[in-house]
Structure formats: structure tokens, C-alpha cells
Design a protein around this motif. Sequence first.
Motif, PDB file in Angstrom:
ATOM      1  N   ILE A   8      85.192 -17.971  -1.755  1.00 13.92           N
ATOM      2  CA  ILE A   8      84.279 -16.696  -2.353  1.00 13.92           C
ATOM      3  C   ILE A   8      85.013 -16.005  -3.090  1.00 13.92           C
ATOM      4  O   ILE A   8      86.157 -15.309  -2.947  1.00 13.92           O
ATOM      5  CB  ILE A   8      83.644 -15.861  -1.160  1.00 13.92           C
ATOM      6  CG1 ILE A   8      83.130 -16.776   0.043  1.00 13.92           C
ATOM      7  CG2 ILE A   8      82.568 -15.118  -1.611  1.00 13.92           C
ATOM      8  CD1 ILE A   8      82.067 -17.828  -0.048  1.00 13.92           C
ATOM      9  N   GLU A   9      84.026 -15.852  -4.350  1.00 15.07           N
ATOM     10  CA  GLU A   9      84.744 -15.011  -5.364  1.00 15.07           C
ATOM     11  C   GLU A   9      83.995 -13.783  -5.946  1.00 15.07           C
ATOM     12  O   GLU A   9      83.155 -13.887  -6.933  1.00 15.07           O
ATOM     13  CB  GLU A   9      85.035 -15.938  -6.663  1.00 15.07           C
ATOM     14  CG  GLU A   9      85.991 -16.930  -6.446  1.00 15.07           C
ATOM     15  CD  GLU A   9      86.023 -18.114  -7.425  1.00 15.07           C
ATOM     16  OE1 GLU A   9      87.207 -18.703  -7.570  1.00 15.07           O
ATOM     17  OE2 GLU A   9      85.169 -18.373  -8.315  1.00 15.07           O
ATOM     18  N   PRO A  10      83.962 -12.898  -5.284  1.00 17.32           N
ATOM     19  CA  PRO A  10      83.198 -11.668  -5.599  1.00 17.32           C
ATOM     20  C   PRO A  10      83.616 -10.980  -6.709  1.00 17.32           C
ATOM     21  O   PRO A  10      84.735 -11.079  -7.079  1.00 17.32           O
ATOM     22  CB  PRO A  10      83.504 -10.715  -4.315  1.00 17.32           C
ATOM     23  CG  PRO A  10      84.113 -11.329  -3.396  1.00 17.32           C
ATOM     24  CD  PRO A  10      84.757 -12.371  -3.912  1.00 17.32           C
ATOM     25  N   GLY A  11      82.616 -10.063  -7.414  1.00 12.31           N
ATOM     26  CA  GLY A  11      82.980  -9.449  -8.428  1.00 12.31           C
ATOM     27  C   GLY A  11      83.217  -7.852  -8.088  1.00 12.31           C
ATOM     28  O   GLY A  11      83.504  -7.700  -6.729  1.00 12.31           O
ATOM     29  N   SER A  36      88.551 -14.537  -1.885  1.00 10.88           N
ATOM     30  CA  SER A  36      89.538 -14.419  -3.059  1.00 10.88           C
ATOM     31  C   SER A  36      88.677 -13.217  -4.001  1.00 10.88           C
ATOM     32  O   SER A  36      88.499 -12.243  -3.259  1.00 10.88           O
ATOM     33  CB  SER A  36      89.233 -15.590  -3.867  1.00 10.88           C
ATOM     34  OG  SER A  36      90.029 -15.624  -5.093  1.00 10.88           O
ATOM     35  N   SER A  37      88.426 -13.605  -5.001  1.00 12.66           N
ATOM     36  CA  SER A  37      87.978 -12.503  -6.032  1.00 12.66           C
ATOM     37  C   SER A  37      87.699 -13.084  -7.439  1.00 12.66           C
ATOM     38  O   SER A  37      88.321 -14.201  -7.601  1.00 12.66           O
ATOM     39  CB  SER A  37      88.840 -11.212  -6.126  1.00 12.66           C
ATOM     40  OG  SER A  37      88.512 -10.445  -7.155  1.00 12.66           O
ATOM     41  N   MET A  38      86.793 -12.525  -8.363  1.00 12.64           N
ATOM     42  CA  MET A  38      87.094 -13.092  -9.725  1.00 12.64           C
ATOM     43  C   MET A  38      88.224 -12.609 -10.018  1.00 12.64           C
ATOM     44  O   MET A  38      88.757 -13.406 -11.256  1.00 12.64           O
ATOM     45  CB  MET A  38      85.884 -12.261 -10.499  1.00 12.64           C
ATOM     46  CG  MET A  38      86.088 -10.684 -10.686  1.00 12.64           C
ATOM     47  SD  MET A  38      84.872  -9.866 -12.019  1.00 12.64           S
ATOM     48  CE  MET A  38      85.264  -8.275 -11.796  1.00 12.64           C
ATOM     49  N   GLY A  39      89.067 -11.885  -9.478  1.00 11.91           N
ATOM     50  CA  GLY A  39      90.344 -11.544  -9.929  1.00 11.91           C
ATOM     51  C   GLY A  39      91.556 -12.651  -9.430  1.00 11.91           C
ATOM     52  O   GLY A  39      92.594 -12.518  -9.246  1.00 11.91           O
ATOM     53  N   GLY A  40      90.842 -13.674  -8.688  1.00 14.50           N
ATOM     54  CA  GLY A  40      91.557 -14.825  -8.412  1.00 14.50           C
ATOM     55  C   GLY A  40      91.401 -16.049  -9.705  1.00 14.50           C
ATOM     56  O   GLY A  40      92.324 -16.683  -9.643  1.00 14.50           O
TER      57      GLY A  40
END
Length: 274
Positions: A176-179, A134-138
Amino acid sequence: MSNKTILITGCSSGIGRVTAKYFQTKGWNVVATVRSNPEAQTELNTLENVLVTGLDVTNENSVSTAISEAIERFGRIDVLLNNAGYGSYGVLEATPEQVIRKQFDVNVIGTLLVTRNVLPYMRRQKSGLIINISSMGGKISFPLGSLYHGSKFAVEGMSEALSFELETIGAGVKIIEPGMINTNFAETVGAAFNVDPTQTEYVAFVSKVMEGLETANSNHSEPILVAETIYEAATDGKRQLRYIAGADAEKIIAARKQLNDDDYMMLIKQNMGL
């Protein structure tokens, strides 16, 4: 050393490529898939226990063929990493229909198709793990990201819902939520930025947002950080659903949890001078 197998989508560059190499160093069998020209992946093709093959997440025949090749080579798939992704930013009014469809075909429909085609094998194994990038944008949103954030919010929702049913077959889901990560993502977004100069009402707004996004992107992490987080998720044996990768993601997701909608949106506007 491990004899487990991971199938990774989107390995031509960035997070996917680095993660494929990282798991290989940890003794895993790796199915490193790319949308086109797998023979061009010279480095990956030289690595022991790595199968490089084509997989277009928007084409189910391509998906099923790649999975069959993986099973034929390694006998099983223990982890699926849905990494292939696409980011479209810009003014919605200026965005062509085909761009809207591509955003969701790759990030959402593609993730669902690959997952659906892997699940029969995991069901027969009575084990397996789906890891979705995913993303921090999720969890949060920035201006001009209605398509990208919409797709990543969808990844979050479908991953969470899927986790319930997969418990019944002994499998699981993790997110997984990357920046901000140092990949070619920013260049890809910039090359396909959706804006129409004749829609003059948006010009000043777009300029300020772009300045803000450039500042945010200057604080990026390296892809290896995400690879290490993915490996942790794949091997820690925990029932944890979400894993954050990057100090910037930790900070902004924590802030979002503490703020109501109005306060969060005001914070973003202040940071971007809107």
C-alpha cells in the motif's frame, strides 16, 4: 460476513487504529497490536472479535508471543498488515546513530521479523496474504528524507522479492502506497527532526524544504481512505502488487514514472524553491 482474521501492527493511532475498526465492521476477527499498554486501548478493547495485545516489532520474543496469542484466540491468521512505522527526517550529518538504527529497525527489520514469524502458519494453511504499508515515499523522495525514504524503498524491494517465494506456499504480498495522510506522523517527525544549528551551511536549505513539506502536507487525505484501500487489497482476489492511496500519491507517482532522474529532481527543487 467474514470469519477471516487479520493481524495489524501499530494500532495505537492513525492508519492502524482506523483499519482495525474498519475490518471489524466488515465482520473480520482483528488482532490489533500496540507496542505498549494494550489495556489502555479502551475503544478497541470493547469491540467484538477484536484481540488487543502488545507487539514490539523490534523484539522477536514480543512478536512470537503476539502471534501465538492470535492463533490461540482465532485459530489462524489470514492477513498480516505490517503497518507499524516510524519517520525520521533531517540532515544526515546531524543525525545520531541511534536514530538511524531506529528508522531501519522499525520500518525494515521489524517488518521482516513479523512476516517471518507469521509465515509458518500461512505455509501450513497453504494460504495467506502479507500487506506492507509503504508510502508514495517508497517510490519517490523528498529532500531531508534519506532515512525515511531509504526505509520505504527497502519495504518496496523486499516485498516485491518476497512475492516470488510466497507463491510456492499459496500466499501473497501486496504493498500500500499512501500519500500525505492526516495522522500524527507530521508531529512525530517534527518532534524528532535532526538538525544542528552549528552546521550553518544547511540552514537556508532546511528552511526552504520545511516550507515545501508543510505545503505538501496541507493536501492530506484521511486515514479511512487508506483503510478502504487495504480492505480492497485484502479482499479483491487480484494478483496486483501495488495499491496507491490518495490523489497526491497518484499524481506524484505518475509524474515520477514519466520523468528521468534529472528532470524529477529538478521538479522537486523548483517546487521547494531550492
